[in-house]
Motif scaffolding. Structure first.
Motif, PDB file in Angstrom:
ATOM      1  N   SER A 174       7.572 -12.323   2.172  1.00  0.00           N
ATOM      2  CA  SER A 174       8.315 -11.713   2.043  1.00  0.00           C
ATOM      3  C   SER A 174       8.287 -11.267   0.512  1.00  0.00           C
ATOM      4  O   SER A 174       7.717 -10.754  -1.020  1.00  0.00           O
ATOM      5  CB  SER A 174       8.553 -10.219   2.017  1.00  0.00           C
ATOM      6  OG  SER A 174       9.574 -10.852   2.680  1.00  0.00           O
ATOM      7  N   ALA A 222      -2.299 -11.255   1.777  1.00  0.00           N
ATOM      8  CA  ALA A 222      -3.149 -10.086   3.335  1.00  0.00           C
ATOM      9  C   ALA A 222      -4.563 -10.895   3.021  1.00  0.00           C
ATOM     10  O   ALA A 222      -5.136 -10.769   1.140  1.00  0.00           O
ATOM     11  CB  ALA A 222      -2.739  -8.976   2.544  1.00  0.00           C
ATOM     12  N   ARG A 274       4.251 -12.170  12.794  1.00  0.00           N
ATOM     13  CA  ARG A 274       4.710 -11.131  11.551  1.00  0.00           C
ATOM     14  C   ARG A 274       6.128 -11.973  12.001  1.00  0.00           C
ATOM     15  O   ARG A 274       7.030 -11.054  10.589  1.00  0.00           O
ATOM     16  CB  ARG A 274       4.424  -9.752  12.618  1.00  0.00           C
ATOM     17  CG  ARG A 274       4.960  -8.658  11.793  1.00  0.00           C
ATOM     18  CD  ARG A 274       4.579  -7.634  12.142  1.00  0.00           C
ATOM     19  NE  ARG A 274       5.217  -6.236  11.287  1.00  0.00           N
ATOM     20  CZ  ARG A 274       4.840  -5.479  11.716  1.00  0.00           C
ATOM     21  NH1 ARG A 274       4.214  -4.953  12.593  1.00  0.00           N
ATOM     22  NH2 ARG A 274       5.994  -4.049  10.931  1.00  0.00           N
ATOM     23  N   LEU A 303      -4.156  -9.258   7.430  1.00  0.00           N
ATOM     24  CA  LEU A 303      -3.348  -7.892   7.155  1.00  0.00           C
ATOM     25  C   LEU A 303      -3.952  -7.869   6.380  1.00  0.00           C
ATOM     26  O   LEU A 303      -5.631  -8.709   6.124  1.00  0.00           O
ATOM     27  CB  LEU A 303      -2.676  -8.231   6.184  1.00  0.00           C
ATOM     28  CG  LEU A 303      -0.556  -8.736   6.715  1.00  0.00           C
ATOM     29  CD1 LEU A 303      -0.175  -9.131   5.792  1.00  0.00           C
ATOM     30  CD2 LEU A 303      -0.312  -7.637   7.735  1.00  0.00           C
ATOM     31  N   GLU A 304      -4.574  -6.135   5.360  1.00  0.00           N
ATOM     32  CA  GLU A 304      -5.971  -5.630   4.751  1.00  0.00           C
ATOM     33  C   GLU A 304      -5.880  -6.192   3.574  1.00  0.00           C
ATOM     34  O   GLU A 304      -4.438  -6.006   2.815  1.00  0.00           O
ATOM     35  CB  GLU A 304      -6.173  -4.314   5.206  1.00  0.00           C
ATOM     36  CG  GLU A 304      -7.260  -3.780   4.360  1.00  0.00           C
ATOM     37  CD  GLU A 304      -8.295  -3.762   4.906  1.00  0.00           C
ATOM     38  OE1 GLU A 304      -9.841  -3.777   4.403  1.00  0.00           O
ATOM     39  OE2 GLU A 304      -8.191  -4.250   6.090  1.00  0.00           O
ATOM     40  N   CYS A 305      -6.565  -6.725   2.755  1.00  0.00           N
ATOM     41  CA  CYS A 305      -7.235  -7.245   1.448  1.00  0.00           C
ATOM     42  C   CYS A 305      -8.795  -6.831   0.804  1.00  0.00           C
ATOM     43  O   CYS A 305      -9.439  -7.803   1.196  1.00  0.00           O
ATOM     44  CB  CYS A 305      -6.674  -8.136   1.339  1.00  0.00           C
ATOM     45  SG  CYS A 305      -6.908  -8.954  -0.536  1.00  0.00           S
ATOM     46  N   TYR A 313      -0.986 -14.258  10.422  1.00  0.00           N
ATOM     47  CA  TYR A 313      -0.812 -13.035  10.654  1.00  0.00           C
ATOM     48  C   TYR A 313      -0.914 -12.346   9.640  1.00  0.00           C
ATOM     49  O   TYR A 313      -1.840 -11.599   9.002  1.00  0.00           O
ATOM     50  CB  TYR A 313       0.767 -12.956  10.792  1.00  0.00           C
ATOM     51  CG  TYR A 313       1.735 -11.481   9.782  1.00  0.00           C
ATOM     52  CD1 TYR A 313       1.732 -10.609  10.609  1.00  0.00           C
ATOM     53  CD2 TYR A 313       1.847 -11.640   8.283  1.00  0.00           C
ATOM     54  CE1 TYR A 313       2.239  -8.799   9.640  1.00  0.00           C
ATOM     55  CE2 TYR A 313       2.778 -10.429   7.833  1.00  0.00           C
ATOM     56  CZ  TYR A 313       2.550  -9.065   8.545  1.00  0.00           C
ATOM     57  OH  TYR A 313       3.457  -8.872   8.100  1.00  0.00           O
ATOM     58  N   PHE A 314      -1.379 -13.598   8.546  1.00  0.00           N
ATOM     59  CA  PHE A 314      -1.009 -12.809   7.617  1.00  0.00           C
ATOM     60  C   PHE A 314      -2.373 -12.866   6.426  1.00  0.00           C
ATOM     61  O   PHE A 314      -3.557 -12.197   6.283  1.00  0.00           O
ATOM     62  CB  PHE A 314      -0.538 -13.981   5.589  1.00  0.00           C
ATOM     63  CG  PHE A 314       0.520 -13.645   5.579  1.00  0.00           C
ATOM     64  CD1 PHE A 314       1.289 -12.926   4.888  1.00  0.00           C
ATOM     65  CD2 PHE A 314       0.882 -14.228   6.432  1.00  0.00           C
ATOM     66  CE1 PHE A 314       2.266 -12.088   4.743  1.00  0.00           C
ATOM     67  CE2 PHE A 314       2.786 -14.527   5.805  1.00  0.00           C
ATOM     68  CZ  PHE A 314       2.618 -13.672   5.688  1.00  0.00           C
ATOM     69  N   ALA A 336       3.581  -6.914   2.319  1.00  0.00           N
ATOM     70  CA  ALA A 336       2.665  -7.040   3.585  1.00  0.00           C
ATOM     71  C   ALA A 336       1.525  -8.222   3.132  1.00  0.00           C
ATOM     72  O   ALA A 336       0.042  -7.724   3.483  1.00  0.00           O
ATOM     73  CB  ALA A 336       1.570  -5.935   3.592  1.00  0.00           C
ATOM     74  N   GLY A 337       1.820  -8.971   2.474  1.00  0.00           N
ATOM     75  CA  GLY A 337       1.065 -10.239   2.111  1.00  0.00           C
ATOM     76  C   GLY A 337       0.546  -9.622   0.863  1.00  0.00           C
ATOM     77  O   GLY A 337      -0.650 -10.440   0.656  1.00  0.00           O
TER      78      GLY A 337
END
Length: 181
Positions: free
Chosen positions: A26, A44, A19, A90-92, A86-87, A32-33
């Motif tokens: 970014s 993300a 992060r 993340l939520e996707c 990190y990526f 947030a990706g």
């Protein structure tokens, strides 16, 4: 995971450390990706192994993009896995892989894509990228780059090269509708 598909990363990264190292990403990939209205693809929820390998490929010149080559050149060896972790964390979330999604993929001409990328755009293996959350323009450009050989991947070259530009656009539109939630 498909038999014979690469598994999770051999050296998983540290998402918390990643992060702090992902700041320069970014501008093109979103804070947030999620790349909404930005030039780069959404990262993300992407597969960690795929992200780490892609970043290494940009750094070594196996993948060509002037912006990514310049950014990747500044990434240290140990940081690649951290940024990827990190990526990946993340939520996707996309729509579920259902019979309805599979039927929609067939109708859009994307049924062959589902083997690696899933009917919902979420890959079932660790090396194929997720397509959910990517823009139609990004996906169409990537498919055309595979078709003309500008992006190097034997399977994608064969599949994209055998598909008309109009059908590549339809496939891109189909997966672009599987947005991050």
């Amino acid at each position: 995971t498909r038999p014979g598909a690469p598994g999770p990363p051999a050296n998983p990264g540290n998402a918390a450390a990643g992060r702090g190292k992902a700041g320069p990403c970014s501008g093109c990939h979103g804070a947030a990706g999620v790349s909404k209205d930005l030039p780069g693809p959404t990262l993300a929820g992407q597969n960690e192994t795929y992200l780490a390998e892609a970043l290494k490929a940009y750094r070594t010149g196996r993948r060509s993009d002037p912006m990514m080559a310049a950014v990747a050149a500044g990434v240290k060896d140990g940081d690649t896995e951290d940024i990827a972790a990190y990526f990946a964390g993340l939520e996707c979330g996309g729509a579920r892989n259902t019979a309805e999604r599979a039927a929609a993929a067939r109708k859009a001409g994307a049924s062959v894509c589902t083997n690696c990328h899933g009917a919902n755009g979420i890959s079932a293996n660790h090396i194929a990228p997720n397509l959910a959350g990517q823009s139609k323009d990004y996906l169409a450009s990537a498919l055309k780059s595979y078709a003309d050989g500008a992006r190097s991947h034997a399977v994608m070259y064969v599949l994209a090269n055998a598909t008309s530009d109009a059908d590549l656009e339809k496939i891109a539109a189909y997966y672009a509708r599987a947005t991050c939630k």
